[in-house]
Scaffold this motif. Structure first.
Motif, PDB file in Angstrom:
ATOM      1  N   VAL A 209      19.466 -38.152  14.805  1.00  0.00           N
ATOM      2  CA  VAL A 209      20.630 -37.611  14.719  1.00  0.00           C
ATOM      3  C   VAL A 209      20.918 -36.408  15.592  1.00  0.00           C
ATOM      4  O   VAL A 209      21.722 -36.244  16.240  1.00  0.00           O
ATOM      5  CB  VAL A 209      21.006 -37.093  13.042  1.00  0.00           C
ATOM      6  N   VAL A 210      19.755 -35.527  15.589  1.00  0.00           N
ATOM      7  CA  VAL A 210      19.991 -34.302  16.231  1.00  0.00           C
ATOM      8  C   VAL A 210      20.066 -34.628  17.789  1.00  0.00           C
ATOM      9  O   VAL A 210      20.680 -34.088  18.519  1.00  0.00           O
ATOM     10  CB  VAL A 210      18.788 -33.564  16.019  1.00  0.00           C
ATOM     11  N   GLU A 211      19.249 -35.628  18.148  1.00  0.00           N
ATOM     12  CA  GLU A 211      19.140 -35.956  19.723  1.00  0.00           C
ATOM     13  C   GLU A 211      20.796 -36.856  20.272  1.00  0.00           C
ATOM     14  O   GLU A 211      20.918 -36.156  21.160  1.00  0.00           O
ATOM     15  CB  GLU A 211      18.100 -37.037  19.898  1.00  0.00           C
ATOM     16  N   HIS A 212      21.299 -37.245  19.139  1.00  0.00           N
ATOM     17  CA  HIS A 212      22.634 -37.789  19.309  1.00  0.00           C
ATOM     18  C   HIS A 212      23.727 -36.700  19.573  1.00  0.00           C
ATOM     19  O   HIS A 212      24.314 -36.568  20.558  1.00  0.00           O
ATOM     20  CB  HIS A 212      22.928 -38.615  18.489  1.00  0.00           C
TER      21      HIS A 212
ATOM     22  N   VAL B 137      13.218 -28.899  14.517  1.00  0.00           N
ATOM     23  CA  VAL B 137      12.973 -30.356  15.133  1.00  0.00           C
ATOM     24  C   VAL B 137      13.329 -30.161  16.755  1.00  0.00           C
ATOM     25  O   VAL B 137      12.566 -30.796  17.597  1.00  0.00           O
ATOM     26  CB  VAL B 137      13.960 -31.310  14.450  1.00  0.00           C
ATOM     27  N   ILE B 138      14.235 -29.465  17.299  1.00  0.00           N
ATOM     28  CA  ILE B 138      14.651 -29.279  18.585  1.00  0.00           C
ATOM     29  C   ILE B 138      14.292 -28.193  19.412  1.00  0.00           C
ATOM     30  O   ILE B 138      14.929 -27.902  20.622  1.00  0.00           O
ATOM     31  CB  ILE B 138      16.234 -29.546  18.605  1.00  0.00           C
ATOM     32  N   GLN B 139      13.168 -27.321  18.887  1.00  0.00           N
ATOM     33  CA  GLN B 139      12.937 -26.085  19.614  1.00  0.00           C
ATOM     34  C   GLN B 139      12.530 -26.749  21.110  1.00  0.00           C
ATOM     35  O   GLN B 139      12.979 -25.709  22.053  1.00  0.00           O
ATOM     36  CB  GLN B 139      11.770 -25.602  19.128  1.00  0.00           C
ATOM     37  N   ASP B 140      11.690 -27.627  21.383  1.00  0.00           N
ATOM     38  CA  ASP B 140      11.393 -28.081  22.712  1.00  0.00           C
ATOM     39  C   ASP B 140      12.828 -28.320  23.604  1.00  0.00           C
ATOM     40  O   ASP B 140      12.761 -27.859  24.846  1.00  0.00           O
ATOM     41  CB  ASP B 140      10.658 -29.469  22.685  1.00  0.00           C
ATOM     42  N   TYR B 141      13.801 -28.863  22.986  1.00  0.00           N
ATOM     43  CA  TYR B 141      15.145 -29.117  23.698  1.00  0.00           C
ATOM     44  C   TYR B 141      15.719 -27.618  24.257  1.00  0.00           C
ATOM     45  O   TYR B 141      16.210 -27.541  25.556  1.00  0.00           O
ATOM     46  CB  TYR B 141      16.085 -29.510  22.937  1.00  0.00           C
TER      47      TYR B 141
END
Lengths: 223, 223
Positions: free
Chosen positions: A69-72, A125-129
């Motif tokens: 979902v977050v990637e979307h 979850v998206i720290q790398d992004y």
DNA sequence: GCTCGATTTGACCATTTGGTCAGGTTTTCT
DNA sequence: AGAAAACCTGACCAAATGGTCAAATCGAGC
């Protein structure tokens, strides 16, 4: 029929595609409304119209589903980011970018809320992004803003803080839409109201940094 | 010692006051980091340095504790709201209000996050505040902005959307501080950086609505 | 030093929830 | 048709969690 077989192997089967779509759509809503911990796989499955065990057939864990979902959301954000670069004129570029971000807030408020929730909770979850894609996008756009300043096309302004103001304001219309609706008499903003809000943001930002619209420009929407 | 007894009866006993304070402080952090559902009474108790059962002795339910935390935030917000009215000059009033809200974001980021979480999830606990206090405060300040416009002291602007821009931007420095820190090289903004951010917001807003600072003013930072 | 209310806490419980699994059904391919 | 793969799901389980409780401790007043 060879094409059909080809399809099954390269892309997902129709039923799989449809179920994943339904699950992701339901998950986006539920995660937005309840946060990661507050959302239950049972709620998501129910809203998607299938049993919980079936959901776990497609997405093994709640976290895997959340990550999808977050990637979307992030991809939608990247799409908007491109509109910043469609024109080198500050008025055109910022108008397009702000408009696009406002449109996204109206079209995908749930996605924005999931993103907000994620940042609020320190982006587990998206720290790398954040550290890769977002960081490089931001610094390159700050460079553009700095150039505009150097060329005297806008007043001196810190690029980061200008971007934060734009992000904050545009996303506010998604993340805080409940508060906005309440202050609007418990009714969502009409299309006309939203358009006025969008124009207000654009105008304040452009005037705020002394970006004078080219009088011959095609976006001549100044009131 | 009579005074001591008096104290115990009128105000809370020292131990009670201290424990409630520690619990509320811990709760604000944990609720901010994890949301209502994500926070557990066990986590809060541990951070407050006492057993879970003791926490439930002071606050019977998790929701009662949460409500107290949110009310605390709301009172801070009301405090900032007053700074809007300290001066009738738009430049002075907006500068003071924005500065105050920025200061709150820096001093109480956790509180702001709890508030954001609450609105994100449709304000299940403080909907009544939105519909009463916040609504009336907003409409009266919009009236002030409208008057400034009518008197030609600022350019025509929709008061609600101006306020939303201010709220969004100032609170962004609390709610999204993790993202800001990441983009700042994994370091929190220094005092100087934060001051520049504050000035940037003030300048963009004032210039954005054509509020010309009195040339004799002490805030003359136009480049 | 005794009493009584306030405070403390380890142990405990009912419920919720993420995830599993075995067995069944449907679809696809040859 | 028949086998293999994909899909579906009711029942179930272990862990986490909000909240309870009875027994213990503390502290001020007599």
């Amino acid at each position: 029929m060879a094409a059909k077989q080809q399809a099954r192997q390269t892309q997902k089967s129709a039923v799989r595609a449809e179920n994943e779509r339904a699950i992701l759509a339901a998950a986006e809503e539920v995660f937005a409304e309840s946060g990661f911990r507050g959302a239950t796989t049972g709620m998501i499955a129910e809203r998607a119209g299938l049993p919980k065990a079936n959901l776990h057939y497609y997405f093994p864990t709640k976290e895997a589903l959340y990550r999808k979902v977050v990637e979307h959301i992030f991809n939608i954000w990247l799409d908007a980011a491109n509109s910043f670069d469609e024109n080198d004129d500050p008025v055109e570029a910022l108008t397009a970018y702000i408009s696009k971000k406002m449109d996204i807030s109206r079209a995908h408020p749930m996605g924005s809320k999931v993103w907000a929730n994620e940042i609020l909770h320190k982006a587990p979850v998206i720290q790398d992004y954040l550290e890769t894609t977002l960081r490089s996008w931001t610094s390159s756009r700050v460079a553009v803003i700095d150039r505009w300043v150097a060329e005297g096309r806008i007043a001196p302004v810190n690029g980061e803080y200008l971007l934060y103001l734009i992000w904050a304001t545009t996303q506010h219309y998604a993340d805080f839409n409940h508060q906005i609706d309440t202050l609007n008499g418990d009714a969502p903003l009409s299309d006309a109201q939203f358009e006025e809000a969008k124009q207000t943001v654009v105008r304040i930002v452009l005037a705020g940094i002394g970006a004078v619209p080219a009088t011959a420009g095609g976006e001549g929407r100044e009131a």
